[in-house]
Motif scaffolding. Sequence first.
Motif, PDB file in Angstrom:
ATOM      1  N   UNK A 133       0.772  -1.216   0.097  1.00 62.01           N
ATOM      2  CA  UNK A 133       0.169  -0.113  -0.228  1.00 62.01           C
ATOM      3  C   UNK A 133       0.996   1.381   0.127  1.00 62.01           C
ATOM      4  N   UNK A 134       0.717   1.994  -1.080  1.00 60.65           N
ATOM      5  CA  UNK A 134       1.939   2.981  -1.349  1.00 60.65           C
ATOM      6  C   UNK A 134       1.596   4.084  -0.345  1.00 60.65           C
ATOM      7  N   UNK A 135       0.356   4.708  -0.051  1.00 61.95           N
ATOM      8  CA  UNK A 135       0.354   5.685   0.874  1.00 61.95           C
ATOM      9  C   UNK A 135       0.853   5.366   2.367  1.00 61.95           C
ATOM     10  N   UNK A 136       0.389   4.034   2.798  1.00 58.92           N
ATOM     11  CA  UNK A 136       0.876   3.583   4.119  1.00 58.92           C
ATOM     12  C   UNK A 136       2.300   3.555   4.010  1.00 58.92           C
ATOM     13  N   UNK A 137       3.048   2.981   2.848  1.00 53.06           N
ATOM     14  CA  UNK A 137       4.517   2.747   2.944  1.00 53.06           C
ATOM     15  C   UNK A 137       5.383   4.241   3.070  1.00 53.06           C
ATOM     16  N   UNK A 138       4.413   5.104   2.509  1.00 50.84           N
ATOM     17  CA  UNK A 138       4.993   6.773   2.627  1.00 50.84           C
ATOM     18  C   UNK A 138       4.953   7.110   3.802  1.00 50.84           C
ATOM     19  N   UNK A 139       3.938   6.908   4.226  1.00 54.54           N
ATOM     20  CA  UNK A 139       3.501   7.310   5.761  1.00 54.54           C
ATOM     21  C   UNK A 139       4.452   6.949   6.790  1.00 54.54           C
ATOM     22  N   UNK A 140       4.570   5.764   6.860  1.00 53.86           N
ATOM     23  CA  UNK A 140       5.799   4.970   7.589  1.00 53.86           C
ATOM     24  C   UNK A 140       7.361   5.669   7.273  1.00 53.86           C
ATOM     25  N   UNK A 141       7.484   5.903   6.016  1.00 58.22           N
ATOM     26  CA  UNK A 141       8.886   6.053   5.776  1.00 58.22           C
ATOM     27  C   UNK A 141       9.255   7.664   6.250  1.00 58.22           C
ATOM     28  N   UNK A 142       8.160   8.468   6.088  1.00 59.98           N
ATOM     29  CA  UNK A 142       8.223   9.651   6.432  1.00 59.98           C
ATOM     30  C   UNK A 142       8.391   9.849   7.968  1.00 59.98           C
ATOM     31  N   UNK A 143       7.557   9.193   8.642  1.00 61.85           N
ATOM     32  CA  UNK A 143       7.676   9.359  10.157  1.00 61.85           C
ATOM     33  C   UNK A 143       9.115   8.650  10.693  1.00 61.85           C
ATOM     34  N   UNK A 144       9.590   7.616  10.040  1.00 64.41           N
ATOM     35  CA  UNK A 144      10.755   7.201  10.413  1.00 64.41           C
ATOM     36  C   UNK A 144      11.810   7.976  10.204  1.00 64.41           C
ATOM     37  N   UNK A 145      11.693   8.300   8.787  1.00 62.74           N
ATOM     38  CA  UNK A 145      13.093   9.334   8.401  1.00 62.74           C
ATOM     39  C   UNK A 145      13.142  10.520   9.097  1.00 62.74           C
ATOM     40  N   UNK A 146      11.856  10.901   9.635  1.00 64.95           N
ATOM     41  CA  UNK A 146      11.978  12.219  10.504  1.00 64.95           C
ATOM     42  C   UNK A 146      12.611  11.902  11.918  1.00 64.95           C
ATOM     43  N   UNK A 147      12.749  10.703  12.315  1.00 63.05           N
ATOM     44  CA  UNK A 147      13.299  10.306  13.577  1.00 63.05           C
ATOM     45  C   UNK A 147      14.656   9.983  13.424  1.00 63.05           C
ATOM     46  N   UNK A 148      15.211  10.070  12.081  1.00 61.54           N
ATOM     47  CA  UNK A 148      16.558  10.049  11.755  1.00 61.54           C
ATOM     48  C   UNK A 148      17.104   8.598  11.291  1.00 61.54           C
ATOM     49  N   UNK A 149      16.106   7.782  11.030  1.00 64.21           N
ATOM     50  CA  UNK A 149      16.380   6.492  10.513  1.00 64.21           C
ATOM     51  C   UNK A 149      16.375   6.383   8.961  1.00 64.21           C
ATOM     52  N   UNK A 150      17.463   5.489   8.304  1.00 62.82           N
ATOM     53  CA  UNK A 150      17.497   5.307   6.944  1.00 62.82           C
ATOM     54  C   UNK A 150      16.514   4.139   6.620  1.00 62.82           C
ATOM     55  N   UNK A 151      15.667   4.241   5.579  1.00 61.31           N
ATOM     56  CA  UNK A 151      14.558   3.705   5.339  1.00 61.31           C
ATOM     57  C   UNK A 151      14.300   3.404   3.750  1.00 61.31           C
ATOM     58  N   UNK A 152      14.200   1.947   3.422  1.00 59.46           N
ATOM     59  CA  UNK A 152      14.367   1.666   2.141  1.00 59.46           C
ATOM     60  C   UNK A 152      12.635   1.187   2.133  1.00 59.46           C
ATOM     61  N   UNK A 153      12.009   1.263   1.230  1.00 59.97           N
ATOM     62  CA  UNK A 153      10.878   0.788   0.753  1.00 59.97           C
ATOM     63  C   UNK A 153      10.636  -0.214  -0.366  1.00 59.97           C
ATOM     64  N   UNK A 154       9.936  -1.328  -0.185  1.00 60.24           N
ATOM     65  CA  UNK A 154       9.751  -2.167  -1.286  1.00 60.24           C
ATOM     66  C   UNK A 154       8.386  -2.942  -1.335  1.00 60.24           C
ATOM     67  N   UNK A 155       7.649  -2.736  -2.326  1.00 62.06           N
ATOM     68  CA  UNK A 155       6.316  -2.730  -2.402  1.00 62.06           C
ATOM     69  C   UNK A 155       5.875  -4.295  -2.815  1.00 62.06           C
ATOM     70  N   UNK A 156       6.684  -5.457  -2.762  1.00 65.76           N
ATOM     71  CA  UNK A 156       6.196  -6.461  -3.205  1.00 65.76           C
ATOM     72  C   UNK A 156       7.280  -7.492  -2.346  1.00 65.76           C
ATOM     73  N   UNK A 157       6.907  -8.821  -2.175  1.00 66.22           N
ATOM     74  CA  UNK A 157       7.823  -9.885  -1.549  1.00 66.22           C
ATOM     75  C   UNK A 157       8.964 -10.298  -2.216  1.00 66.22           C
ATOM     76  N   UNK A 158       9.069 -10.354  -3.552  1.00 63.63           N
ATOM     77  CA  UNK A 158      10.051 -10.911  -4.045  1.00 63.63           C
ATOM     78  C   UNK A 158      11.314 -10.199  -3.690  1.00 63.63           C
ATOM     79  N   UNK A 159      12.480 -11.187  -3.797  1.00 67.58           N
ATOM     80  CA  UNK A 159      13.732 -10.784  -3.565  1.00 67.58           C
ATOM     81  C   UNK A 159      14.087 -10.056  -2.216  1.00 67.58           C
ATOM     82  N   UNK A 160      13.075 -10.135  -1.140  1.00 66.58           N
ATOM     83  CA  UNK A 160      13.227  -9.379   0.259  1.00 66.58           C
ATOM     84  C   UNK A 160      14.249 -10.485   0.894  1.00 66.58           C
TER      85      UNK A 160
END
Length: 236
Positions: free
Chosen positions: A11-38
Amino acid sequence: MIPKILIVEDDEEIAILEKDYLETCGYEVIVKNNGESVPEMLFTGGYDLLILDLMLPGRSGYDICREIRDKIDIPILMVTAKTESIDKIRGLGLGADDYISKPFDPAELVARVKSHLKQYERLTAHAASDGNAEDTENVIQIGNLRILAKSWKVYRGNEEIKFPHREFELLKFLAMNPNMVFSKEYLFETIWKYDYVGDSATVTVHINRIREKIEEDSKNPLIIETVWGAGYRLNL
C-alpha cells in the motif's frame, strides 16, 4: 551509525507514511512494494529492522518470515489489516517479534521501532561483551541441554541450537530462575520492556518456539512447564 530499516508494504500511501515518520526520527529507510527478493535484500543489505506486511504480491510476509527468521537476527515487526488472533499467532509463531494492525497511529509505530532497536542493541552488546568463556558458573545444565549464559549459546548434546536474541533472553531468564512460576504478563514486561500495553500472547508463542527447540516432545514439555492459571516454570 544510523539504523537501517526495510519496509515491505504494497500500500503506497501507508509505506510513504511509515517512511516519512521514521526518516523524521533519523532512520535510514528503504521501501519495497512486493515480497520478491526480500530475503536476498536482508541477507546482504545490512538492515537493522524489518517492517513486514503480511499480505504481499509475489511472496507473503509469512513466507518471508519463515525463510529468514533463523538466518537473520533482527527485529521483525509485522503489519497487517487482519485482526484475527490466528493471524497474529501465526506471524509470531514464524518468528516475528511484534505485531501492529492497520489502521495504526504512526507515533505508536515509531515508538515500537525505537523500543525494538534499543532492546536489540542492548542484547547484542550484552552478548558481545560477555565473550565466549564456558566456565562452570556461566553454564546451566538441564539434562543434555547446556545453556551458556555469557556466550549466549545453547547446545543439545554437541549440537548448537540457534536462538534469536529475544528467545534466548526469555530462556535464559527462566533458566536463571528455575522452579519459579512467572506469569505471562511479568515475562512480557521483563523481557520485552515496552512502555505500552503489550499482548501476553506474544510470550505464549515464544515459549512454544523455545519448546520446539529444546523439548524431546514439545506437546508434552518437561523443561518449561505451563502452570495453568499462573504462568510458566522452568524445571531444574
